[in-house]
Design a protein around this motif. Sequence first.
Motif, PDB file in Angstrom:
ATOM      1  N   THR A 121       0.842  -1.203   0.000  1.00  0.00           N
ATOM      2  CA  THR A 121       0.000   0.000   0.000  1.00  0.00           C
ATOM      3  C   THR A 121       0.876   1.251   0.000  1.00  0.00           C
ATOM      4  N   ALA A 122       1.915   1.239   0.851  1.00  0.00           N
ATOM      5  CA  ALA A 122       2.775   2.424   0.972  1.00  0.00           C
ATOM      6  C   ALA A 122       3.443   2.769  -0.361  1.00  0.00           C
ATOM      7  N   ILE A 123       3.799   1.756  -1.133  1.00  0.00           N
ATOM      8  CA  ILE A 123       4.525   2.017  -2.385  1.00  0.00           C
ATOM      9  C   ILE A 123       3.577   2.279  -3.561  1.00  0.00           C
ATOM     10  N   GLY A 124       2.269   2.182  -3.281  1.00  0.00           N
ATOM     11  CA  GLY A 124       1.281   2.574  -4.292  1.00  0.00           C
ATOM     12  C   GLY A 124       0.689   1.430  -5.091  1.00  0.00           C
ATOM     13  N   LEU A 125       0.965   0.170  -4.666  1.00  0.00           N
ATOM     14  CA  LEU A 125       0.351  -0.974  -5.354  1.00  0.00           C
ATOM     15  C   LEU A 125      -1.037  -1.187  -4.754  1.00  0.00           C
ATOM     16  N   ASP A 126      -1.970  -1.592  -5.571  1.00  0.00           N
ATOM     17  CA  ASP A 126      -3.312  -1.860  -5.047  1.00  0.00           C
ATOM     18  C   ASP A 126      -3.598  -3.335  -5.321  1.00  0.00           C
ATOM     19  N   LEU A 127      -3.147  -4.202  -4.407  1.00  0.00           N
ATOM     20  CA  LEU A 127      -3.241  -5.650  -4.657  1.00  0.00           C
ATOM     21  C   LEU A 127      -4.567  -6.201  -4.161  1.00  0.00           C
ATOM     22  N   ASP A 128      -5.150  -7.119  -4.930  1.00  0.00           N
ATOM     23  CA  ASP A 128      -6.357  -7.786  -4.423  1.00  0.00           C
ATOM     24  C   ASP A 128      -5.915  -8.870  -3.422  1.00  0.00           C
ATOM     25  N   GLU A 129      -6.900  -9.524  -2.780  1.00  0.00           N
ATOM     26  CA  GLU A 129      -6.567 -10.448  -1.684  1.00  0.00           C
ATOM     27  C   GLU A 129      -5.638 -11.588  -2.129  1.00  0.00           C
ATOM     28  N   ALA A 130      -5.913 -12.145  -3.312  1.00  0.00           N
ATOM     29  CA  ALA A 130      -5.087 -13.265  -3.782  1.00  0.00           C
ATOM     30  C   ALA A 130      -3.646 -12.805  -4.030  1.00  0.00           C
ATOM     31  N   ALA A 131      -3.495 -11.634  -4.632  1.00  0.00           N
ATOM     32  CA  ALA A 131      -2.147 -11.124  -4.921  1.00  0.00           C
ATOM     33  C   ALA A 131      -1.399 -10.815  -3.622  1.00  0.00           C
ATOM     34  N   LEU A 132      -2.137 -10.324  -2.641  1.00  0.00           N
ATOM     35  CA  LEU A 132      -1.537 -10.016  -1.343  1.00  0.00           C
ATOM     36  C   LEU A 132      -1.112 -11.302  -0.618  1.00  0.00           C
ATOM     37  N   SER A 133      -1.962 -12.325  -0.715  1.00  0.00           N
ATOM     38  CA  SER A 133      -1.645 -13.607  -0.102  1.00  0.00           C
ATOM     39  C   SER A 133      -0.404 -14.225  -0.771  1.00  0.00           C
ATOM     40  N   ARG A 134      -0.313 -14.099  -2.101  1.00  0.00           N
ATOM     41  CA  ARG A 134       0.866 -14.603  -2.826  1.00  0.00           C
ATOM     42  C   ARG A 134       2.124 -13.861  -2.385  1.00  0.00           C
ATOM     43  N   LEU A 135       1.987 -12.546  -2.225  1.00  0.00           N
ATOM     44  CA  LEU A 135       3.144 -11.754  -1.796  1.00  0.00           C
ATOM     45  C   LEU A 135       3.571 -12.145  -0.378  1.00  0.00           C
ATOM     46  N   ALA A 136       2.610 -12.238   0.542  1.00  0.00           N
ATOM     47  CA  ALA A 136       2.928 -12.603   1.937  1.00  0.00           C
ATOM     48  C   ALA A 136       3.621 -13.960   1.979  1.00  0.00           C
ATOM     49  N   ARG A 137       3.189 -14.888   1.116  1.00  0.00           N
ATOM     50  CA  ARG A 137       3.778 -16.232   1.031  1.00  0.00           C
ATOM     51  C   ARG A 137       5.290 -16.181   0.797  1.00  0.00           C
ATOM     52  N   ARG A 138       5.748 -15.166   0.059  1.00  0.00           N
ATOM     53  CA  ARG A 138       7.176 -15.066  -0.253  1.00  0.00           C
ATOM     54  C   ARG A 138       8.015 -14.769   0.991  1.00  0.00           C
ATOM     55  N   GLY A 139       7.369 -14.151   2.014  1.00  0.00           N
ATOM     56  CA  GLY A 139       8.087 -13.852   3.260  1.00  0.00           C
ATOM     57  C   GLY A 139       8.103 -15.037   4.207  1.00  0.00           C
TER      58      GLY A 139
END
Length: 324
Positions: A121-139
């Motif tokens: 959000t801070a960097i200006g991306l507007d991710l939907d829930e699936a994209a956010l879940s995929r991103l969190a998975r990488r951490g």
Amino acid sequence: MSDYQARALAHPNIAFIKYWGNRDDALRLPANSSLSMNLAGLHTRTQVRFDPDLEGDRLVFNGKVSQGAALERVSAFLDIVRDMAGQPWRAVVETENNFPSGAGVASSASAFAALALAASTAIGLDLDEAALSRLARRGSGSASRSVPGGYVEWQAGDSDANSYAVSIAPPEHWALADCIAVVSQGHKKVGSTSGHPLAATSPLQAERVAGAPERLAECKTALLERDFARFAEVVEADSDLMHAVMRSSQPPLDYLQPASEAIMAAVKQARAAGLAACYTVDAGPNVHVICSAEDADEVTSRLASMPGVQQMLRATPGGPAQLW
Ligand code: PMV
């Protein structure tokens, strides 16, 4: 909040059907799908501010500047976010948990779910829930499950694009409680990032993975039908199987302590005597005892008086990661 900053909150989660072992360690694509409940009452709050003038990322955890491996892991995660946004900016990450650190409640799930939402959000991306879940998975793999709310299934998938978690029921679907018996405050000997690659060295892992879809289907049905007896059997069996894999890997991992085993035996016994409670244990010695919300006081007081129990924590079904 002003430009390039955002704050997010996420809950940890407890897996009823476990994730252990990856088909791809770098992308954290899991060997099997898993099922969990978010834990309201426990949370991570994270604020991220990207700043074009910063020379490096900065991490402040529970009010203290953090360096070394923790900062490197956060920086590597922020690199993914920077790549997605096409921006080079470094960031200040301030994060805190409302649950005791080292209490053995896995905090990487809530940490990376909150960081994924705040940083994107801070960097200006507007991710939907699936994209956010995929991103969190990488951490952290289990962080993918702390993005959607309530009872959650992480569908293993076979690529970065299709490996993410979805909610299968809202928190109010079933009033369960997780009574956590803390038997050790110490840090894990082997963290899960180093543990996952060992799973494949166990002769039991292939069988655990092969049976996971059936156990997941059974657990999901029990959960959707609120059938505690059915639920309890498959949750304990799945946890036991994961620990059998851990103990038979090379080198072996044994997260359970004598106090953990005593609690597990007591829970089984109490269930046989009519109490609706079951156990599940992650990559540490602390025992999560799942029961109905109305039995949580009874379960807590019984566990609190057992030898080796240092502290009891309590959580109820939690909502999704959110901005605040
Ligand atoms: O997300 P990780 O890499 O910390 O792995 C978590 C693994 C377990 O907690 C042991 C099981 C699970 O499914 O949460």
